[in-house]
Design an enzyme around this catalytic site. Structure first.
Site, PDB file in Angstrom:
ATOM      1  N   ASP A  25       0.831  -1.204   0.000  1.00  0.00           N
ATOM      2  CA  ASP A  25       0.000   0.000   0.000  1.00  0.00           C
ATOM      3  C   ASP A  25       0.868   1.256   0.000  1.00  0.00           C
ATOM      4  OD1 ASP A  25      -2.426   1.277  -0.113  1.00  0.00           O
ATOM      5  OD2 ASP A  25      -2.759   1.244   2.050  1.00  0.00           O
ATOM      6  N   GLY A  26       0.277   2.335  -0.501  1.00  0.00           N
ATOM      7  CA  GLY A  26       0.936   3.640  -0.438  1.00  0.00           C
ATOM      8  C   GLY A  26       1.484   4.135  -1.772  1.00  0.00           C
ATOM      9  N   HIS A  42       2.346   3.500  -9.077  1.00  0.00           N
ATOM     10  CA  HIS A  42       2.223   2.081  -9.422  1.00  0.00           C
ATOM     11  C   HIS A  42       3.445   1.618 -10.239  1.00  0.00           C
ATOM     12  CE1 HIS A  42      -1.660   2.177  -7.674  1.00  0.00           C
ATOM     13  NE2 HIS A  42      -2.272   2.815  -8.642  1.00  0.00           N
ATOM     14  N   LEU A 136      11.725 -19.945  -5.031  1.00  0.00           N
ATOM     15  CA  LEU A 136      10.609 -19.164  -4.482  1.00  0.00           C
ATOM     16  C   LEU A 136       9.333 -19.342  -5.315  1.00  0.00           C
ATOM     17  CD1 LEU A 136       9.641 -16.703  -2.615  1.00  0.00           C
ATOM     18  CD2 LEU A 136      10.311 -15.248  -4.542  1.00  0.00           C
ATOM     19  N   GLU A 212       1.982 -13.528  12.020  1.00  0.00           N
ATOM     20  CA  GLU A 212       2.485 -12.355  12.735  1.00  0.00           C
ATOM     21  C   GLU A 212       2.299 -11.163  11.799  1.00  0.00           C
ATOM     22  OE1 GLU A 212       3.474 -12.355  15.869  1.00  0.00           O
ATOM     23  OE2 GLU A 212       3.083 -14.511  15.941  1.00  0.00           O
TER      24      GLU A 212
HETATM   25  C1  FPP Z   1      -2.057   0.194  -3.324  1.00  0.00           C
HETATM   26  O1  FPP Z   1      -1.635   1.512  -3.369  1.00  0.00           O
HETATM   27  C2  FPP Z   1      -1.507  -0.531  -4.447  1.00  0.00           C
HETATM   28  C3  FPP Z   1      -2.247  -1.080  -5.447  1.00  0.00           C
HETATM   29  C4  FPP Z   1      -3.714  -0.999  -5.494  1.00  0.00           C
HETATM   30  C5  FPP Z   1      -1.609  -1.733  -6.583  1.00  0.00           C
HETATM   31  C6  FPP Z   1      -0.348  -2.471  -6.274  1.00  0.00           C
HETATM   32  C7  FPP Z   1       0.214  -2.918  -7.545  1.00  0.00           C
HETATM   33  C8  FPP Z   1       1.512  -2.850  -7.872  1.00  0.00           C
HETATM   34  C9  FPP Z   1       2.576  -2.363  -6.963  1.00  0.00           C
HETATM   35  C10 FPP Z   1       1.928  -3.366  -9.172  1.00  0.00           C
HETATM   36  C11 FPP Z   1       2.125  -4.843  -9.032  1.00  0.00           C
HETATM   37  C12 FPP Z   1       2.882  -5.363 -10.149  1.00  0.00           C
HETATM   38  C13 FPP Z   1       3.223  -6.640 -10.285  1.00  0.00           C
HETATM   39  C14 FPP Z   1       4.061  -7.036 -11.393  1.00  0.00           C
HETATM   40  C15 FPP Z   1       2.758  -7.655  -9.322  1.00  0.00           C
HETATM   41  P1  FPP Z   1      -2.717   2.650  -3.389  1.00  0.00           P
HETATM   42  O2  FPP Z   1      -2.891   3.100  -4.793  1.00  0.00           O
HETATM   43  O3  FPP Z   1      -3.957   2.206  -2.701  1.00  0.00           O
HETATM   44  O4  FPP Z   1      -1.981   3.737  -2.560  1.00  0.00           O
HETATM   45  P2  FPP Z   1      -2.636   4.811  -1.582  1.00  0.00           P
HETATM   46  O5  FPP Z   1      -3.166   4.037  -0.395  1.00  0.00           O
HETATM   47  O6  FPP Z   1      -1.475   5.658  -1.220  1.00  0.00           O
HETATM   48  O7  FPP Z   1      -3.683   5.535  -2.368  1.00  0.00           O
END
Ligand code: FPP
Length: 250
Positions: A25-26, A42, A136, A212
């Site tokens: 997140d974030g 992202h 993994l 945990e």
């Molecule tokens: C949450 O941050 C993150 C997501 C909804 C998407 C996570 C996806 C990726 C990091 C890409 C993954 C890629 C692969 C190849 C697996 P948010 O947008 O909710 O952030 P915020 O809470 O700050 O708004």
């Protein structure tokens, strides 16, 4: 002058978590803090996925499950949904040769019926191409939510009962666990959430019964291999009791 070199984080390699699950997140807040569009967060988040996968693989972690896209994320603005799907599919396609080289096996869990055909095809290709990986197991939770998964399992168990294949009184924890999308892997030992929020957001609710939990304020794009090691070292300082007393587990 102070010594600014971070002391290396010592880990007990004999007591590593077998399965680490991460709520990444974030990304949005990271981007907004730099005056960038959410999508830039992202994109940067994908870079973190790569370095954390490398570190987990290097440490010899068995399973790494990443919450890449939740069922609820389908309700985000269409442009962000499209961008995320595209980003995930292209990243996976691009990384496939390196995953194979590093013996990483990819698995995907989530509601396939809602995923774009093109994204599914690319993910399925990587799953097939990496299926011989004996290092993994990288599990991407995409179009995933625990309530979807548990409801789906309930539907399948009910269908078996209705067909006379299973006696309802014989349904156990193992029957439920065995019908979850995650049946192929052990439950997570360590659940990490970046971005500081103290919630589990419909992620692996059944499976984290005895995990945990480690929450860091660091936004996912800033999360480093050293942060992963810090989370593992925190995990190693905890006494896991699984409902027993401290004396019993000693
Ligand atoms: C949450 O941050 C993150 C997501 C909804 C998407 C996570 C996806 C990726 C990091 C890409 C993954 C890629 C692969 C190849 C697996 P948010 O947008 O909710 O952030 P915020 O809470 O700050 O708004």
């Amino acid at each position: 002058m102070f010594n600014t070199i971070t002391p290396d984080i010592q880990l007990d390699m004999a007591r590593l978590p077998r399965h680490i699950a991460i709520i990444m997140d974030g990304n949005g807040r990271w981007a907004q803090a730099q005056g960038l569009d959410r999508s830039a967060g992202h994109v940067q988040g994908v870079t973190t996925v790569r370095r954390i996968t490398e570190e987990a693989s290097r440490l010899g972690i068995g399973y790494l499950t990443l919450y890449a896209f939740s069922t609820e994320n389908w309700n985000r603005p269409q442009a962000e949904v499209d961008a995320l799907m595209h980003l995930i599919a292209t990243a996976i396609e691009r990384e496939t040769p390196d995953l194979i080289k590093n013996h990483v096996r990819l698995r995907v869990v989530g509601d396939r019926s809602r995923m774009p055909a093109d994204t599914l095809a690319r993910l399925d290709r990587c799953v097939a191409d990496t299926s011989a990986g004996d290092g993994l197991t990288l599990v991407l939770a995409i179009s995933y939510s625990s309530r979807w998964e548990i409801t789906d399992a309930a539907r399948r168990i009910a269908a078996m009962a209705a067909a006379g294949e299973i006696d309802p009184s014989a349904i156990t924890d193992d029957t439920v666990a065995g019908n979850l999308a995650t049946a192929f892997m052990p439950d997570p030992d360590l659940l990490i959430r970046t971005g500081g929020d103290m919630r589990v957001s419909n992620f692996l609710l059944w499976q984290i019964a005895y995990a945990e939990i480690y929450v860091t304020d660091t936004f996912w794009p800033d999360f480093q291999p050293s942060d992963l090691r810090l989370a593992i070292s925190d995990f190693q300082r905890r006494q896991r009791r699984f409902g027993l007393t401290g004396e019993q587990v000693k």
